[in-house]
Design a protein around this motif. Structure first.
Motif, mmCIF file in Angstrom:
data_model
loop_
_atom_site.group_PDB
_atom_site.id
_atom_site.type_symbol
_atom_site.label_atom_id
_atom_site.label_comp_id
_atom_site.label_asym_id
_atom_site.label_seq_id
_atom_site.Cartn_x
_atom_site.Cartn_y
_atom_site.Cartn_z
ATOM 1 N N VAL A 60 43.333 24.674 -8.484
ATOM 2 C CA VAL A 60 44.421 24.671 -7.505
ATOM 3 C C VAL A 60 44.209 23.490 -6.571
ATOM 4 O O VAL A 60 43.200 23.409 -5.864
ATOM 5 N N ASP A 61 45.166 22.553 -6.595
ATOM 6 C CA ASP A 61 45.029 21.321 -5.810
ATOM 7 C C ASP A 61 43.703 20.637 -6.149
ATOM 8 O O ASP A 61 43.453 20.339 -7.303
ATOM 9 N N ASP A 62 42.832 20.445 -5.175
ATOM 10 C CA ASP A 62 41.569 19.749 -5.444
ATOM 11 C C ASP A 62 40.382 20.718 -5.502
ATOM 12 O O ASP A 62 39.227 20.300 -5.439
ATOM 13 N N VAL A 63 40.667 22.012 -5.637
ATOM 14 C CA VAL A 63 39.613 23.021 -5.699
ATOM 15 C C VAL A 63 39.514 23.571 -7.124
ATOM 16 O O VAL A 63 40.507 24.048 -7.681
ATOM 17 N N VAL A 64 38.323 23.488 -7.702
ATOM 18 C CA VAL A 64 38.063 24.027 -9.038
ATOM 19 C C VAL A 64 37.237 25.305 -8.885
ATOM 20 O O VAL A 64 36.169 25.288 -8.270
ATOM 21 N N LYS A 252 32.103 30.349 -8.986
ATOM 22 C CA LYS A 252 31.629 29.201 -8.215
ATOM 23 C C LYS A 252 32.790 28.243 -7.968
ATOM 24 O O LYS A 252 33.761 28.218 -8.726
ATOM 25 N N PHE A 253 32.651 27.455 -6.897
ATOM 26 C CA PHE A 253 33.720 26.554 -6.471
ATOM 27 C C PHE A 253 33.170 25.146 -6.261
ATOM 28 O O PHE A 253 32.017 24.976 -5.868
ATOM 29 N N PHE A 254 34.002 24.154 -6.517
ATOM 30 C CA PHE A 254 33.684 22.789 -6.096
ATOM 31 C C PHE A 254 34.992 22.002 -5.966
ATOM 32 O O PHE A 254 36.024 22.388 -6.522
ATOM 33 N N LYS A 255 34.937 20.916 -5.219
ATOM 34 C CA LYS A 255 36.118 20.090 -4.984
ATOM 35 C C LYS A 255 36.032 18.793 -5.778
ATOM 36 O O LYS A 255 34.945 18.273 -6.025
ATOM 37 N N VAL A 261 34.450 8.604 -5.186
ATOM 38 C CA VAL A 261 34.290 9.017 -6.580
ATOM 39 C C VAL A 261 35.418 8.364 -7.381
ATOM 40 O O VAL A 261 36.593 8.604 -7.122
ATOM 41 N N VAL A 262 35.056 7.528 -8.371
ATOM 42 C CA VAL A 262 36.071 6.751 -9.090
ATOM 43 C C VAL A 262 36.493 7.410 -10.402
ATOM 44 O O VAL A 262 37.582 7.131 -10.916
ATOM 45 N N ASP A 263 35.649 8.244 -10.965
ATOM 46 C CA ASP A 263 36.010 8.980 -12.181
ATOM 47 C C ASP A 263 35.277 10.311 -12.179
ATOM 48 O O ASP A 263 34.169 10.427 -11.636
ATOM 49 N N GLU A 264 35.883 11.296 -12.861
ATOM 50 C CA GLU A 264 35.320 12.645 -12.769
ATOM 51 C C GLU A 264 35.823 13.481 -13.951
ATOM 52 O O GLU A 264 36.971 13.367 -14.361
ATOM 53 N N PHE A 265 34.930 14.308 -14.502
ATOM 54 C CA PHE A 265 35.373 15.227 -15.543
ATOM 55 C C PHE A 265 34.526 16.486 -15.530
ATOM 56 O O PHE A 265 33.429 16.532 -14.965
#
Length: 331
Positions: A60-64, A252-255, A261-265
């Motif tokens: 949801v938005d920037d929250v995983v 668990k949660f993370f943003k 941060v230029v790339d993320e997966f």
């Protein structure tokens, strides 16, 4: 989906609100899924003893939000271009590089498996009058299944033998410690596996609301008789109290999308991948597939599944790759 849309319509900065709602949604969903699955296993005269692990990413938005049950794993990767980004708890795979312009590669295990080896899981099982059998295994068959024509297999095995201080999952002569719930399941939490759950093995109680159940019957009903397929330890009563295998996920949660941060997966997979591949190797391969070779997340996941097979995996292999995109912020 309606709940997710409702959450997404709110201010993304309100992470606490998103966490609270996501936690509630996922816990109730896992409970309902477990109930429906167990009921399906007895529908129309079936007598299935099936079960499954589960790993869900709720974004949801920037929250995983990650909900994990069993022995699936999730790892996250970030390419960071600034030393100002707080990466405490993350492992740097480019620790020897001084040049930050192209970005440094960090990764982190985002979930924990649910094994009877864990003290808290063992305690819960034993309090339910269950027991745990420990086994040691050397996966020699893995070596015969490995495909050394795959250059990624060769590179992973090279790293494995270059660092003998660490036990690598790609090492075909390693010793594996396996703990089994009641001598059977190698996990302590799962969807299904109704033979290990109180709700599907409790004695039937009178359905008439006006009937009074004697206190002695209530005490008896609080425990349940185990299935005949179990090999019981000598002197065991054959009765249990509570669930031997739980359907409760870890949340668990993370943003994502932090400045710098230029790339993320996010990489999610079942034990068919993790039985033969360490997290850092999986991250290196996925990073190369997504960022260097420019593969889609779908094709990258397919290649990781293929690589697990070439490393000698003989289990089911499911891989999901999620690459995150966002508006670039000024660093």
């Amino acid at each position: 989906m309606e709940e997710q849309s409702s959450l997404a319509s709110r201010d993304s900065a309100s992470m606490t609100s998103i966490e609270t709602r996501a936690d509630s949604i996922l816990r109730s969903s896992f409970e309902r899924l477990d109930k429906d699955f167990c009921n399906l296993c007895t529908l129309d005269g079936r007598n299935w003893d099936s079960g499954s692990t589960a790993l869900v990413a709720f974004i949801v938005d920037d929250v995983v939000t990650l909900a994990n049950l069993g022995d699936c794993r999730a790892v996250a990767c970030r390419v960071v271009s600034s030393s100002k980004v707080d990466m405490e708890g993350w492992e740097n795979l480019d620790a020897d590089r001084d040049d930050e312009r192209s970005g440094r590669l960090f990764w982190k295990e985002m979930t924990e498996i649910h094994s009877p080896l864990l003290p808290e899981e063992r305690t819960r099982i034993e309090q339910a009058n269950g027991w745990i059998i420990n086994e040691t295994e050397i996966p020699t068959g893995q070596l015969h299944r490995m495909d050394f024509f795959d250059k990624d297999v060769v590179e992973i095995v090279k790293r494995c033998f270059a660092d003998r201080l660490k036990q690598h999952r790609s090492d075909p002569v390693r010793q594996i410690q396996i703990a089994r719930t009641c001598g059977d399941l190698a996990v302590s939490r799962a969807i299904g596996d109704r033979d290990f759950k109180a709700a599907y093995n409790m004695p039937q109680t009178p359905r008439n609301p006006s009937s009074v159940v004697p206190r002695e019957t209530n005490i008896l009903s609080s425990s349940w008789e185990g299935p005949p397929v179990f090999i019981y330890p000598e002197g065991h009563s054959g009765r249990f109290k509570g669930d031997l295998v739980s359907h409760e996920p870890d949340i668990k949660f993370f943003k994502v999308g932090q400045r710098g941060v230029v790339d993320e997966f996010l990489l999610m997979a079942c034990d068919g991948l993790w039985d033969v591949m360490d997290g850092d190797d999986a991250v290196r391969i996925a990073k190369d597939l997504l960022f260097d070779k420019k593969l889609s997340a779908k094709d990258g996941a397919a290649r990781l599944a293929e690589l697990a097979k070439h490393l000698g995996s003989s289990d089911n292999i499911t891989v999901v790759l999620i690459r995150f995109y966002w508006e670039k912020k000024d660093t």
